[in-house]
Design an enzyme around this catalytic site. Structure first.
Site, PDB file in Angstrom:
ATOM      1  N   GLU A 126       0.839  -1.199   0.000  1.00  0.00           N
ATOM      2  CA  GLU A 126       0.000   0.000   0.000  1.00  0.00           C
ATOM      3  C   GLU A 126       0.874   1.248   0.000  1.00  0.00           C
ATOM      4  O   GLU A 126       2.009   1.231   0.506  1.00  0.00           O
ATOM      5  CB  GLU A 126      -0.903   0.007   1.234  1.00  0.00           C
ATOM      6  CG  GLU A 126      -0.122   0.060   2.545  1.00  0.00           C
ATOM      7  CD  GLU A 126      -1.007  -0.088   3.766  1.00  0.00           C
ATOM      8  OE1 GLU A 126      -1.693   0.890   4.089  1.00  0.00           O
ATOM      9  OE2 GLU A 126      -0.973  -1.159   4.397  1.00  0.00           O
ATOM     10  N   LYS A 128       2.596   4.592   1.176  1.00  0.00           N
ATOM     11  CA  LYS A 128       2.921   5.122   2.497  1.00  0.00           C
ATOM     12  C   LYS A 128       2.582   6.614   2.495  1.00  0.00           C
ATOM     13  O   LYS A 128       3.299   7.423   1.899  1.00  0.00           O
ATOM     14  CB  LYS A 128       4.398   4.906   2.831  1.00  0.00           C
ATOM     15  CG  LYS A 128       4.772   5.337   4.242  1.00  0.00           C
ATOM     16  CD  LYS A 128       6.225   5.014   4.548  1.00  0.00           C
ATOM     17  CE  LYS A 128       6.567   5.395   5.983  1.00  0.00           C
ATOM     18  NZ  LYS A 128       6.407   6.831   6.251  1.00  0.00           N
ATOM     19  N   ASP A 130       2.255  10.409   3.511  1.00  0.00           N
ATOM     20  CA  ASP A 130       3.101  11.348   4.253  1.00  0.00           C
ATOM     21  C   ASP A 130       2.199  12.311   5.020  1.00  0.00           C
ATOM     22  O   ASP A 130       1.861  13.396   4.552  1.00  0.00           O
ATOM     23  CB  ASP A 130       4.009  12.113   3.287  1.00  0.00           C
ATOM     24  CG  ASP A 130       5.067  12.927   4.026  1.00  0.00           C
ATOM     25  OD1 ASP A 130       5.242  12.710   5.246  1.00  0.00           O
ATOM     26  OD2 ASP A 130       5.721  13.770   3.384  1.00  0.00           O
ATOM     27  N   TYR A 236      -5.648   2.226   7.879  1.00  0.00           N
ATOM     28  CA  TYR A 236      -4.848   1.116   7.349  1.00  0.00           C
ATOM     29  C   TYR A 236      -4.405   0.111   8.424  1.00  0.00           C
ATOM     30  O   TYR A 236      -3.718  -0.855   8.119  1.00  0.00           O
ATOM     31  CB  TYR A 236      -3.606   1.645   6.626  1.00  0.00           C
ATOM     32  CG  TYR A 236      -2.725   2.568   7.440  1.00  0.00           C
ATOM     33  CD1 TYR A 236      -1.979   2.111   8.514  1.00  0.00           C
ATOM     34  CD2 TYR A 236      -2.631   3.916   7.113  1.00  0.00           C
ATOM     35  CE1 TYR A 236      -1.174   2.957   9.257  1.00  0.00           C
ATOM     36  CE2 TYR A 236      -1.831   4.776   7.844  1.00  0.00           C
ATOM     37  CZ  TYR A 236      -1.108   4.292   8.906  1.00  0.00           C
ATOM     38  OH  TYR A 236      -0.308   5.134   9.647  1.00  0.00           O
ATOM     39  N   LYS A 324      11.081   2.850   0.605  1.00  0.00           N
ATOM     40  CA  LYS A 324      11.077   4.307   0.423  1.00  0.00           C
ATOM     41  C   LYS A 324      11.534   4.727  -0.974  1.00  0.00           C
ATOM     42  O   LYS A 324      12.308   4.031  -1.638  1.00  0.00           O
ATOM     43  CB  LYS A 324      11.979   4.957   1.483  1.00  0.00           C
ATOM     44  CG  LYS A 324      11.614   4.601   2.917  1.00  0.00           C
ATOM     45  CD  LYS A 324      10.194   4.993   3.282  1.00  0.00           C
ATOM     46  CE  LYS A 324      10.005   6.464   3.483  1.00  0.00           C
ATOM     47  NZ  LYS A 324      10.686   6.993   4.664  1.00  0.00           N
ATOM     48  N   CYS A 429      40.037  27.957  19.499  1.00  0.00           N
ATOM     49  CA  CYS A 429      38.581  28.064  19.635  1.00  0.00           C
ATOM     50  C   CYS A 429      38.145  29.491  19.331  1.00  0.00           C
ATOM     51  O   CYS A 429      38.646  30.443  19.955  1.00  0.00           O
ATOM     52  CB  CYS A 429      38.151  27.669  21.044  1.00  0.00           C
ATOM     53  SG  CYS A 429      36.382  27.947  21.365  1.00  0.00           S
ATOM     54  N   CYS A 432      36.510  31.129  22.823  1.00  0.00           N
ATOM     55  CA  CYS A 432      37.221  31.455  24.064  1.00  0.00           C
ATOM     56  C   CYS A 432      38.729  31.594  23.891  1.00  0.00           C
ATOM     57  O   CYS A 432      39.425  31.969  24.836  1.00  0.00           O
ATOM     58  CB  CYS A 432      36.926  30.395  25.133  1.00  0.00           C
ATOM     59  SG  CYS A 432      37.647  28.774  24.800  1.00  0.00           S
ATOM     60  N   CYS A 447      37.631  22.127  21.483  1.00  0.00           N
ATOM     61  CA  CYS A 447      38.127  23.207  22.334  1.00  0.00           C
ATOM     62  C   CYS A 447      38.507  22.626  23.693  1.00  0.00           C
ATOM     63  O   CYS A 447      37.772  21.824  24.271  1.00  0.00           O
ATOM     64  CB  CYS A 447      37.039  24.265  22.492  1.00  0.00           C
ATOM     65  SG  CYS A 447      37.345  25.461  23.809  1.00  0.00           S
ATOM     66  N   CYS A 453      34.747  28.006  28.447  1.00  0.00           N
ATOM     67  CA  CYS A 453      34.331  28.332  27.083  1.00  0.00           C
ATOM     68  C   CYS A 453      32.849  28.692  27.094  1.00  0.00           C
ATOM     69  O   CYS A 453      32.003  27.859  27.405  1.00  0.00           O
ATOM     70  CB  CYS A 453      34.566  27.150  26.147  1.00  0.00           C
ATOM     71  SG  CYS A 453      34.025  27.462  24.445  1.00  0.00           S
TER      72      CYS A 453
END
Length: 706
Positions: A126, A128, A130, A236, A324, A429, A432, A447, A453
């Site tokens: 069947e 699918k 959405d 379903y 899919k 970083c 800092c 970092c 930080c």
């Protein structure tokens, strides 16, 4: 870069890091899609990401995380709706992406049932839809409740809104006394376009796609708004029933149609894999003309007795799978590269793109993962994208099937600017100024600033107030950033001391722009409401590396109370001792996660911060939801040797459904060993430990009738 290494080439260490990354990004995707009705990725993106996670788990089953996306359904229920606990869980579906996956699905079903390839086995196929999953409960033929899927166990009560949908009957005739009908709420393309036109003319917000429009319309607090929206419903499936609808899936669906529900006319019965794939091709060709969105085809074993034997995994049925449709690609210009610092210190490069539509979603950002990925190589130095590096100004191909934000799949060197220069990844970083180092074996540069930080501190606070953690109403990411900048909060415990620590906190807050006395009062009340909180939410809120929502729930269930968990993690030594062994004995807790937990609780600064937080809270003990009335409820069971009357997978599934915990090894905590022919060292160890041992017939006799 682990995200770009083929699954079959991943080392164990790389696989572990990649599973951690996937757990984090899929959690965000689930929350956006199911909890907020505002997905920022297409289904194809999500599916590819989840598929990679599944493939890695299949290759390294011992690395499967307790917070594995494989074990997650939906998202937590929004606070604005009453909660409904489903009598029968509403699960998601496993995914397939090509014809071979369907053949493997059929093989798995036959292996589980112990039937040959020659045995006749039929499936339904069947489209699918959405849309948004909905469960309708009828008692005595009358609609008494409608609930969204939520997290699969608890959904949202949307009964008033469901009553406004024309496709949903108020009463049924000749139906079982108790009947839960399940299906999908959706919006047709024509109705969606007309709704957006009306919204635009009224100067109101338009919707990105029909799925968002349908989900947002159903989850309105005012049912009058829902009634004004053109929602539809396909039935379903079913949940709790007081008597069987049929002996087959197709028969049950046809009976739902006779009750007055809309059932999909494209649903067909297939007698073999070839027929299933042929029906997939038919539906794929019709996709553009159906008039509503679909993202694949669902196959289900037709015989309901066989469905019962096949049962369920943690989040998906074994008797169904979704085939899919493929993802999409697009080309656009890379305009800049920004570096973001996460709560674990990871420096994450993000591509800023000229906006482009991919799979119906406008994309302006893409992940660049790390420095290796940008340079055109994986973590082992092997080339990716043919060794082409990525530079600002490049014309790049965006592939929306590999991450929560898309990734760059390729670079068109023929369009590279003459003055383009190679990107130099920062070693400092940007937040800092601390050194950003990359440890041996780690794909990510981090970092070293830790709590100094600001980016890490803010991200940890944002995580603390996130939906799966404390979820304090009125205190979101924006407010956290504001309060941190004002030096009002620096760690989670500060949130609960806001009003007291700043004797004039209320006065200061209500005078801030965007705040008033009412909103300030509401915030402090919301904070106080969360002083009493579930154990699993506290664990998740700490933001411990590798510990997600599922793992937090597992730890909460296993230890029961904060005191027990705290004592265990304080006493544990990484790699040795009873406390460590007990932690690893929890099904789903691996060595990496365990080490992260133990290390966090034994670091002086981290532990002090946790202690300050707990002092502000009343942590509720975990309550087990496992069955308690079966003869094996609460037992730890081990299966060994050859089982002759059922497969090992079927035996494990049955034991877990009865509330038992199935372990792969025998220990002093094992309650029962089920030993078939060929049992070896496990049987000997069980005898040495005095563990009760029975054969397969004894097991079947024990659970008979349960």
């Amino acid at each position: 870069m682990t995200a770009d290494i083929a699954v079959e080439k991943l080392s164990e260490a790389e696989a572990e890091r990649e599973l951690a990354r996937l757990a984090e990004v899929l959690l965000r995707a689930n929350t956006a899609y199911h909890g907020e009705d505002a997905p920022d990725i297409s289904d194809a993106d999500y599916d590819a990401l989840k598929r990679r996670n599944t493939e890695i788990e299949a290759r390294f089953p011992h690395l499967k995380r307790a917070d594995s996306p494989s074990d997650v359904v939906g998202a937590p229920v929004a606070e604005k709706f009453d909660k409904v606990r489903h009598a029968v869980r509403m699960l998601s579906l496993a995914n397939a992406f090509d014809d071979d996956d369907i053949s493997e699905f059929d093989d798995r079903v036959r292996k589980f049932l112990n039937v040959t390839a020659e045995t006749s086995l039929s499936y339904t196929a069947e489209p699918k839809i959405d849309g948004l999953s909905l469960s309708l409960r009828y008692e005595g033929g009358k609609l008494v409740q409608a609930a969204t899927r939520g997290d699969g166990e608890v959904g949202e009560n949307v009964t008033g809104n469901a009553r406004t949908i024309d496709d949903i009957p108020e009463t049924l005739t000749s139906a079982p006394d108790v009947l839960e009908v399940r299906g999908e709420v959706y919006m047709s393309h024509a109705d969606f376009e007309a709704l957006n036109e009306r919204q635009a003319q009224a100067g109101e917000k338009t919707f990105a796609n029909p799925r968002n429009a349908a989900a947002g319309s159903l989850r309105q607090l005012d049912s009058a708004i829902t009634k004004s929206r053109p929602l539809r419903f396909f039935a379903y499936a079913w949940g709790e029933v007081s008597e069987p609808l049929s002996t087959t899936q197709m028969g049950a669906i046809e009976r739902l149609g006779k009750f007055g529900f809309s059932i999909n006319p494209e649903t067909k019965l297939c007698t073999d894999v070839e027929g299933m794939i042929a029906q997939y091709r038919v539906i794929e060709q019709k996709r553009a003309t159906l008039g509503y969105d679909i993202d694949g085809v669902v196959y289900k074993v037709n015989d309901l007795t066989l469905q019962g034997r096949l049962g369920f995994r943690s989040t998906t049925p074994r008797w169904a799978i979704a085939h899919k449709f493929p993802a999409e690609l697009a080309w656009t210009r890379l305009e800049a590269v920004d570096i973001q610092v996460g709560r674990t210190g990871a420096l994450s490069p993000v591509a800023r793109l000229a906006p482009v539509t991919v799979g119906g979603v406008v994309v302006s950002n893409a992940t660049l993962h790390n420095e290796d990925y940008i340079a055109g190589r994986d973590s082992k130095g092997a080339e990716i994208r043919g060794g082409k590096d990525i530079r600002v100004g490049d014309w790049v191909q965006v592939y929306r099937a590999g991450d929560v934000i898309p990734k760059i799949a390729d670079v068109d060197l023929s369009k590279r600017l003459d003055d383009a220069v190679a990107y130099e990844f920062p070693t400092i970083c940007p937040e800092c100024g601390s050194d950003a180092i990359r440890e041996e074996g780690d794909a990510v540069r981090r970092c070293t600033g830790g709590i100094i930080c600001p980016a890490q501190a803010v991200e940890k606070l944002k995580h603390f107030v996130s939906r799966g953690a404390f979820d304090i109403e009125g205190l979101g990411a924006k407010q956290v950033e504001q309060f941190y900048a004002d030096k009002w909060i620096a760690e989670p415990a500060d949130i609960f001391r806001l009003k007291e620590c700043y004797g004039s906190g209320m006065q200061q807050l209500k005078n801030r722009e965007g705040w008033g006395e009412k909103s300030a009062t509401n915030l402090f009340e919301a904070i106080d409401e969360k002083r009493e909180i579930d154990l699993h939410r506290v664990i998740f809120s700490l933001g411990i590396r590798h510990v997600g929502e599922s793992a937090s729930k597992l730890l909460a269930t296993s230890y029961g109370s904060w005191a027990a968990l705290e004592e265990a993690l304080t006493q544990a030594t990484v790699g040795e001792g009873d406390a460590w062994d007990h932690l690893l004995s929890i099904d789903g807790i691996g060595a990496v996660m365990a080490a992260s937990l133990v290390t966090t609780f034994q670091q002086e600064a981290e532990r002090a911060s946790i202690d300050r937080l707990i002092a502000e809270l009343s942590v509720k003990d975990a309550i087990s939801t496992a069955p308690t009335d079966s003869p094996v409820a609460g037992m730890t069971v081990v299966f060994t040797g050859t089982l002759e009357k059922m497969t090992r997978a079927e035996a494990k599934a049955r034991a877990e459904s009865l509330g038992a915990k199935v372990s792969g090894s025998v220990s002093g905590k094992t309650d029962l060993l089920v030993a078939g022919p060929g049992a070896g060292s496990k049987a000997k160890k069980a005898a040495d430990l005095g563990v009760k041992t029975i054969d397969e017939d004894g097991w079947l006799s024990l659970i008979e009738g349960a």
